[in-house]
Scaffold this active site. Structure first.
Site, short mmCIF file in Angstrom:
data_model
loop_
_atom_site.label_atom_id
_atom_site.label_comp_id
_atom_site.label_asym_id
_atom_site.label_seq_id
_atom_site.Cartn_x
_atom_site.Cartn_y
_atom_site.Cartn_z
N CYS A 1 56.75 -24.33 15.14
CA CYS A 1 57.06 -25.35 15.81
C CYS A 1 55.83 -26.46 16.01
CB CYS A 1 57.01 -25.24 17.12
SG CYS A 1 56.96 -23.71 18.26
N ASP B 1 57.85 -31.00 24.72
CA ASP B 1 58.35 -31.37 25.27
C ASP B 1 58.57 -30.91 26.23
OD1 ASP B 1 59.93 -33.50 27.15
OD2 ASP B 1 61.86 -32.70 26.30
#
Length: 419
Positions: free
Chosen positions: A262, A278
């Site tokens: 990620c 986020d």
């Protein structure tokens, strides 16, 4: 970072122009009052310009993607986005494209907003929790009033201007018990696209009562998949099912929590602070600021790279041996707080639910993909899949053991999945 100052890989920027400020008080919200979110006000014009120019300077190109998120990003006001689009046009090199996506609860989307979004060609993601009763049970405004009807009106206003919003539905324990009804309610809005976001909120040593359990999550995904694959293929898309098919074809999923690593979607808070993700807008995950240097150096920098690689490096032995790993990537690190069947810490909390879904859906998807490669139409594919599925349960009565081997009675297990 490449020699020309560009990032070594494409990336998407998620912008929080009002931080975690929101005009709703959803019971399961993970972001309201996030510890790393700058409090009060709207991103300054100078910060906005540095962000847009910095992203264009850092991106390999020729396509850039801005996701405007929150909190509730429409609280920044319509003029803020008019300015953002003007700045994008000012700095965008010839031949490059800039895509904008607004993720909103829809409460402020009046005619003026929708006219702008259509003219500026924004994609819109709109949060809508399926049926009115489920939505209003969890998604109240700041005054405690229900919001379903206003969100539904926003969908209609967008559609009247040619925008088909992506419908985002959270999966709570309550939602998960109503899979077919929730799916059909979203499908019948006719936007053609929906995605489901599992709600997992930690509390003490466990999770909140609203959080979906692994068993409920798997049951929900199977029920929604059966509705889609036997009835709506070709007219409605569900994000997870599309991503599963993409992975089965040998490609890397687009969805961040399904990827092997990620860190491809850094978050820029309204004060210019840059965070890894986020779900990790906390001081310890702040990787820098757009005020202090180029975005390329942050995206390719040691801290963000290490954050992204940790997803793969921290897999449990159970995950590494799992036949579904190529489809889920070990799932989202934020929810890797469970223990594996062997007792190892760091297992994805909803792992058993995903395993249920993959075991049920993957054989059907593989057959659908085989038939599609033969140029069969969606109608022909659904007819063939339906015939094969019904044959699996021929002669099975409601009180017989389910053929899937769960040990449950057919009526309490797969009967609801049979077309």
């Amino acid at each position: 970072m490449s020699g020309d100052g560009k990032a070594a890989r494409p990336f998407v920027v998620m912008v929080k122009p009002v931080g975690s400020a929101c005009n709703m008080r959803c019971s399961y919200c993970y972001y309201l009052n996030a510890p790393g979110s700058a409090a009060g006000g709207v991103m300054a014009r100078g910060t906005l310009e540095r962000l847009i120019k910095g992203y264009i300077d850092a991106a390999p190109g020729p396509v850039l993607s801005f996701t405007w998120h929150g909190g509730e990003p429409t609280l920044a006001g319509l003029d803020f986005y008019r300015e953002a689009v003007a700045l994008q046009k000012k700095y965008l090199p010839e031949g490059w494209e800039c895509w904008n996506s607004l993720q909103t609860n829809g409460l402020l989307l009046d005619d003026a907003w929708c006219d702008f979004l259509a003219e500026a060609r924004f994609d819109v993601g709109l949060s809508l929790d399926g049926t009115k009763d489920v939505h209003d049970a969890f998604r109240a405004d700041a005054q405690g009033n229900p919001t379903y009807d206003r969100a539904r009106q926003a969908v209609s206003r967008l559609q009247a201007r040619g925008i088909q919003p992506d419908l985002l539905c959270t999966v709570t324990a309550e939602t998960a018990r109503r899979g077919a009804a929730v799916y059909r309610a979203l499908r019948d809005l006719g936007t053609g696209w929906m995605q489901f976001i599992p709600i997992v909120v930690r509390e003490g040593g466990g999770v909140t009562a609203d959080s979906v359990t692994p068993e409920l999550y798997g049951s929900f995904l199977k029920e929604v998949f059966s509705q889609w694959v036997f009835h709506d293929m070709g007219r409605t898309e569900v994000q997870l099912f599309s991503e599963t098919a993409l992975a089965l074809s040998g490609q890397e999923p687009n969805l961040c929590w399904l990827r092997r690593t990620c860190g491809h979607v850094p978050v820029v808070e309204k004060d210019g602070g840059v965070f890894a993700c986020d779900h990790f807008v906390r001081p310890e995950y702040r990787v820098g600021s757009i005020e202090g240097g180029g975005l390329a150096a942050l995206v390719d920098g040691e801290r963000l790279t290490a954050f992204g690689e940790a997803k793969r490096a921290s897999l449990t032995a159970h995950c590494r041996a799992c036949p579904w790993l190529s489809l889920c990537g070990g799932a989202c690190p934020k929810d890797r707080f469970a223990r594996s069947p062997e007792g190892e810490a760091g297992q994805y909390y909803l792992c058993a639910g995903l395993e249920q879904y993959f075991a049920y859906a993957v054989p059907i998807l593989r057959e659908a993909m085989r038939l599609s490669a033969q140029k069969k139409t969606p109608g022909e594919i659904m007819a063939s899949l339906t015939q094969a599925e019904r044959a699996k349960y021929r002669g099975v009565s409601r009180n017989d053991p389910c053929p899937c081997g769960s040990g449950k009675k057919f009526k309490s297990c797969c009967q609801r999945l049979c077309p």
